[in-house]
Design an enzyme around this catalytic site. Sequence first.
Site, PDB file in Angstrom:
ATOM      1  NE  ARG A  75      -3.540   2.290   2.723  1.00 25.65           N
ATOM      2  CZ  ARG A  75      -3.315   3.271   3.613  1.00 25.65           C
ATOM      3  NH1 ARG A  75      -2.282   3.191   4.448  1.00 25.65           N
ATOM      4  NH2 ARG A  75      -4.105   4.308   3.668  1.00 25.65           N
ATOM      5  CG  HIS A 118      -1.002   9.010   3.272  1.00 23.70           C
ATOM      6  ND1 HIS A 118      -1.192   7.667   3.553  1.00 23.70           N
ATOM      7  CD2 HIS A 118      -0.653   9.578   4.455  1.00 23.70           C
ATOM      8  CE1 HIS A 118      -0.963   7.445   4.852  1.00 23.70           C
ATOM      9  NE2 HIS A 118      -0.616   8.597   5.414  1.00 23.70           N
ATOM     10  CD  GLU A 372      -1.807   4.166   7.876  1.00 24.94           C
ATOM     11  OE1 GLU A 372      -1.581   4.632   9.013  1.00 24.94           O
ATOM     12  OE2 GLU A 372      -1.928   4.871   6.864  1.00 24.94           O
TER      13      GLU A 372
END
Length: 478
Positions: A75, A118, A372
């Site tokens: 990822r 992000h 995560e």
Amino acid sequence: MTDFPPGFLWGSATAAAQIEGAAFEDGKEASIWDAFARVPGAVLNGDTLDVADDHYHRMPEDVALMKRLGLHAYRFSTSWSRIKPGDREFNRKGLDFYSRLVDELLANGIVPWLTLYHWDLPQAVQELGGWASRDTAYRFRDYAEGVYAVLGDRVTRWTTFNEPFCSSWLGYAAGVHAPGVQDPRQAVAAVHHLHLGHGLATKRLRELGAEEVGITLNLTNALPRDPSDEADLDAARRIDGLNNRIFLDPLLRGEYPEDVRHDLAEYGIDDNVRDGDLELISQPLDFLGVNHYHDDQVSAHPLEHALETHLVQGSTRPVASPFPTAEFVTFPQREGLSLTAMEWEVNPVGLTTLLVRLGREYDTLPALYVTENGAAYDDVVSEDGAIHDVERTAYIRDHIDAVRAAIEQGADVRGYFVWSLLDNFEWAWGYGKRFGIVRVDYDTLERTPKDSALAYASIIADHDASTQASPVVSPIAG
Ligand code: GBH
């Protein structure tokens, strides 16, 4: 004990700004984090993202490392400011980097799990209003389209946003993250515009043929410090609203929660919403990514200890509360639980509770992935060069068991990604906190797998061996 379902994806995660470096190379321009890192006191020790892990130049070596660990999926995020800085043309060199990364992953049998955002908004877009402005959502859609045009033939899993909570509340209310704004009205507008960007990009990616589109949220169990105290109970409801439901409900129910709308009325939550927005935002998701590190204790009463730890994020600038209407405090420590180097509690049961709760509360919940989970510790390098990170290893094992427990209780979890593959730029903490299962020496940039990486590799290998032994119908034989 049931095991993980066949096809369960074992991965690890990173983010562009945190690892790439090459912050001003090959046409990349400043992101809001490049700018923020230059504000005195914003980032611990004045650390910048200029070099980071130098992943931009060491990408093949890093993919080889993933292969060695046996990762099924990686990822990563693409950097908007590397690909489309401002309103100009797409930057071919920036796109080429991700194209090479995807090829390298596929050549090594690793699924590319791509996140479009992000936290690293181009500074040029911030100067046009950033997420407080509705236009940014449309710019995000255009950027997503340009990434799809180049990678859409090879990437099947698309995530629009990572943790819109942080981009809105921490960036525009607390001011502890870039762009460092402290204005609750802008933060509330940002929440909606991030949602809108998700909706617009999802629609466009689907039109273009994307196989799976989802989003990643950081979700928490917001627990009243004193469950017999009415004020604490109400404070916990509010934090659940501002941390979780303000994101989950528009996505999965097409509406902002009534109590949250009421709590945020004076910050203009409804003023941002236009006809059709919520339909766009609530298009069915193919998956929901869940990031989880700790639960939150919530109190209506200022506690000295809580105030201290709550606002410390590496910043030495004055930091505001992330939450408008915050006459209450949240803190990620429950008495009796051990703490990581972030002073976050170690609470695997919280992850089980959270994953199970989602399925109970949302009828339209898609497949879940833990995108995560991991821990920072102060690592020690032994004389022989090894890193015996016993605590991180235990953290990862125990949280994997917690995911297994959630699956046993009915949660549809299909993958787990350790945060993080590499030690990296931990936002306001700079290089001061290490989350990697692989150590990065910031002088030599040398990578060394820690014991936790070796343990994770053997968990994956065991899983692979056990599922190969069971009668699985291969997707090809279908
Ligand atoms: C993730 O966010 C990020 O996606 C990743 O980039 C980062 O490196 C990793 O975690 C480790 O930090 O006290 O109210 O300000 C972490 C999610 C959400 C956890 C906010 C801490 C503090 C809330 N974070 N939370 S508050």
